[in-house]
Design an enzyme around this catalytic site. Structure first.
Site, PDB file in Angstrom:
ATOM      1  CG  ASP A 103      39.788  50.186  31.102  1.00  0.00           C
ATOM      2  OD1 ASP A 103      39.208  49.123  30.960  1.00  0.00           O
ATOM      3  OD2 ASP A 103      39.339  51.108  31.814  1.00  0.00           O
ATOM      4  CG  ASP A 142      37.404  54.080  28.582  1.00  0.00           C
ATOM      5  OD1 ASP A 142      38.185  53.318  27.985  1.00  0.00           O
ATOM      6  OD2 ASP A 142      36.482  53.685  29.315  1.00  0.00           O
ATOM      7  CG  ASP A 192      27.584  54.992  34.087  1.00  0.00           C
ATOM      8  OD1 ASP A 192      28.396  55.892  34.373  1.00  0.00           O
ATOM      9  OD2 ASP A 192      27.924  53.810  33.898  1.00  0.00           O
TER      10      ASP A 192
END
Length: 454
Positions: free
Chosen positions: A57, A59, A140
């Protein structure tokens, strides 16, 4: 003080090309850019492209607020309470758009309304917006804090993510203990990225994981289900499973497996199942999460059924059915397995009792069951792991039965569990008379005036 351009890597110094980016992601990037907003590809999409992998995917991050994104796209919906996100839908494909996140000030009254933390330090709500640099610090891992700018096709690296990719190292941004407490799922993500990408978790990131593993108990069970799918059904299930055990995370996800200590037989069954699952994924074959859950919980189920049968004196079959309910009810407290999968798990388990009973027409009925293939694979796996002569002979019998009979094709759509029935065409036969409304001999009596008054 370094400027943004200090962290800029021009197009000629990296390998990402627009031809490798999803067409729908490019549409979103360009529309945001043409509307005057900054639009950048971020996270796993950039990371995987730099590693030469095909991203699952793409983002996008922007300085437009979720409401401004929604105003630009009719096919947009806003989701999330903890993090406000915009999902732009292209059929089944979803492009996720997030606004740049910023640092929050606990002394600021406005930030206090937008941010909420639990006593353990876990972020329950966080909708403070900021700049691109601040957004990178809120990511993160360093390898996920790489940005591809559609304006000039450059990459922005604020956290030395390119160096970590080159050295195959996984490093958290900021203090690892604080970041894990903010979101304990980051510990699962560290294991998943390590197994999936072949990255080594840095020592400072690995050290707190075993101590903080119990924090996963505070994560909603529904979120755990999605994470476990990514962990075990991503093509590196075996490596991920072993890392989860090493860092004491598997015990938090499947506590019933470790109720009486680790079972070597269960470990062998699970590892062999994950080897087979990884091979199926590599070959592009379909699979269901129900199969993995049925295997993970099989020996706890078998043990509990034997205990209930011995304690109450009931038949093993009845004890088995009761034990199924108990084992699943314990497991869904940790991982919220949807009903469509728990129903399939029950079918696979019950067929393990039906497969040895193939006399008469029973074999044909079992053979036509929609979960027969999964149940047979489960049986052959048990025979291989347990090295049981009885199970091996049973597997051989069913293998021969399948060779001599063609298994019917099942409809694996979302309504596959429902019985479908054939409906004839709407055309009426020529000899059939048209339906006439039935006439009753006595008409309904009208209420008299006296009755209506009463």
């Amino acid at each position: 003080m370094p400027t943004v351009d200090t962290f800029k890597i021009p197009r000629e110094q990296h390998c990402i090309s627009r031809k490798d980016i999803d067409e729908n992601a490019l549409k979103v990037l360009y529309r945001l850019h043409n509307a005057g907003f900054r639009a950048l590809l971020v996270g796993g999409g950039v990371r995987d492209l730099l590693l030469g992998l095909k991203p699952k995917d793409f983002d996008i991050t922007t300085n437009a607020t979720p409401e401004e994104v929604k105003a630009l796209f009719r096919n947009c919906r806003l989701i999330g309470r903890r993090f406000r996100l915009a999902h732009i839908l292209f059929g089944r494909e979803v492009i996720e758009v997030a606004t740049f996140r910023g640092h929050h000030d606990q002394d600021n009254a406005q930030d206090k309304q937008k941010v909420h933390q639990s006593q353990a330090g876990m972020l329950l709500r966080d909708n403070v917006y900021g700049s691109l640099e601040e957004d990178s610090e809120r990511r993160d891992f360093t390898v996920n804090a790489l940005y591809y700018d559609i304006a000039d096709f450059a990459i922005y690296d604020f956290c030395n993510g390119m160096a970590d990719l080159k050295e195959r190292r996984l490093t958290l941004i900021g203090d690892p203990e604080v970041r894990y407490r903010e979101d304990p799922v980051r510990m699962l993500r560290a294991v998943r990225f390590s197994a999936k990408l072949g990255l080594t978790i840095s020592d400072e990131c690995a050290e707190p994981i075993r101590r903080l593993a119990p924090l996963l108990q505070d994560i909603p069970a529904a979120r755990h289900f999605d994470e476990v799918i990514k962990l075990l059904l991503s093509g590196q299930g075996l490596a991920t499973y072993r890392l989860l055990k090493e860092y004491k995370l598997l015990q938090m996800l499947f506590p019933i497996l470790f109720k009486d200590g680790e079972d070597d037989k269960a470990t062998k069954l699970i590892e062999q199942a994950l080897i087979d699952t990884d091979q199926r994924i590599a070959q592009g074959k379909r699979l269901t999460p129900a199969y993995i859950y049925a295997i993970m919980l099989w020996y706890p189920l078998e043990q509990r059924a034997q205990e209930m049968s011995f304690e109450s004196g009931m038949e093993f079959h009845d004890a088995f059915l009761l034990a199924m309910n108990e084992v699943l009810s314990i497991q869904v407290r940790t991982i919220a397995i949807p009903k469509r999968f728990t129903a399939a798990i029950r079918d696979i388990w019950i067929l393990q009792l039906r497969l040895p009973r193939f006399g008469g027409k029973r074999a044909q009925r079992v053979y036509h069951h929609i979960k027969f293939r999964a149940a047979f694979d489960f049986l052959s796996l048990r025979a291989k792991v347990e090295q049981s002569k009885e199970l091996a002979e049973l597997t051989a019998w069913w293998q021969e039965y399948q060779t001599n009979n063609k298994l019917p094709e099942h409809n694996y759509t979302r309504n596959a569990s429902r019985a479908t029935e054939f409906k004839p065409a709407d055309k009426k036969p020529a000899d059939k008379k048209p339906y006439k409304k039935r006439k009753y001999a006595h008409k309904k009596r009208k209420k008299t005036e006296a009755q209506s008054v009463d």
